[in-house]
Design an enzyme around this catalytic site. Structure first.
Site, short mmCIF file in Angstrom:
data_model
loop_
_atom_site.label_atom_id
_atom_site.label_comp_id
_atom_site.label_asym_id
_atom_site.label_seq_id
_atom_site.Cartn_x
_atom_site.Cartn_y
_atom_site.Cartn_z
NE ARG A 64 13.57 22.86 8.16
CZ ARG A 64 12.67 22.61 7.97
NH1 ARG A 64 11.68 23.15 8.04
NH2 ARG A 64 13.00 21.19 8.08
CB ALA A 76 12.30 14.80 8.89
CD GLU A 92 7.63 14.25 3.86
OE1 GLU A 92 9.09 14.97 3.46
OE2 GLU A 92 6.73 14.44 4.45
N PRO A 114 10.92 18.65 24.82
CG PRO A 114 11.68 16.88 26.27
CD PRO A 114 11.63 17.93 25.12
CD GLU A 140 -0.07 24.78 -2.44
OE1 GLU A 140 -0.48 25.69 -1.80
OE2 GLU A 140 -0.40 23.84 -3.34
#
Length: 182
Positions: A64, A76, A92, A114, A140
Site C-alpha cells: 500500500r 476487496a 474481486e 466520513p 494490470e
C-alpha cells in the site's frame, strides 16, 4: 438532523483521478457562518470475508503506497461505474484469490473516513468456496499474494501490526462473534 446540516454554497474541483476526485466545498454552517470542507469523492468498494472449507480466512498481502509497506487484508476492490456491489464482490473474490462462491451473503456497509471522504464499503461473506479452474487476471497494476489463516493466526497478525485496516479488523471480529471458526 436538519439542525446540524451544512449547506453547500460553492464547490471547487481540485483533482479528477482514476480512483478518487477531490473538491473543496464552501459551506454554510448551522449557525450561519461559513467554512471550507476538503472532500474526497470515491465510487465505493466491496470487501469479502471468505472462509475456506478448512475453516481458514482467505487474505491477501498487498503493498500500500500511502503506507509505504505491505499489509494483510481481506480481498476487496473498487466498484466500477454502475456495478452492483454483489457483482463486484464476486469479481474481486475471483480475481484476487482464485476462489469463487455459489453463495455471497451481504453483511453490512460502512463509511471508511466520513470526516473527509464519501467512500462506502460493502462487506460480504463467502463460505461455500471452490477453486476456479482458470485463474482470472488481476488489474494490470495490482500485485497480491494470497494466504489463508485461522482465526487465531489472524488475531496474531493484528497484534503484530500486519493487519491494520478497518475492514479486515471488522472481518476478524465479525467471524469471531458469529462463531464461524472453532
Amino acid at each position: 438532523m436538519k439542525r446540524l446540516e451544512e449547506k453547500t454554497i460553492h464547490t471547487t474541483p481540485i483533482f479528477q483521478g482514476k480512483i478518487i476526485n477531490v473538491q473543496v466545498d464552501e459551506v454554510e454552517l448551522p449557525d450561519g457562518k461559513t467554512s471550507k470542507r476538503e472532500i474526497v469523492k470515491h465510487p465505493g468498494a466491496v470487501a469479502i470475508i471468505a472462509i475456506t472449507k478448512d475453516q481458514n480466512i482467505v487474505m491477501v498481502e498487498q503493498f500500500r503506497k500511502p503506507l509505504e509497506k505491505s499489509i494483510i487484508e481481506i480481498p476487496a476492490g473498487k466498484l466500477e461505474p454502475g456495478e452492483e456491489p454483489m457483482t463486484c464482490a464476486k469479481r474481486e473474490l475471483e480475481e484476487e484469490t482464485g476462489y469463487t462462491s455459489d453463495h455471497l451473503e451481504f453483511i453490512t456497509s460502512f463509511y471508511t473516513s466520513p470526516g473527509f471522504a464519501d467512500e462506502i464499503i460493502h462487506i460480504y461473506a463467502a463460505r461455500n468456496l471452490s477453486r476456479l479452474e482458470v485463474q482470472k487476471d488481476l488489474d494490470e497494476d495490482e500485485f497480491v499474494e494470497v494466504m489463508e489463516c485461522s482465526l487465531e493466526e489472524a488475531e496474531q497478525l493484528e497484534k503484530e501490526h500486519k493487519i491494520q485496516d478497518a475492514k479486515t479488523a471488522f472481518a476478524i471480529q465479525y467471524v469471531k462473534a458469529q462463531g464461524w471458526m472453532k
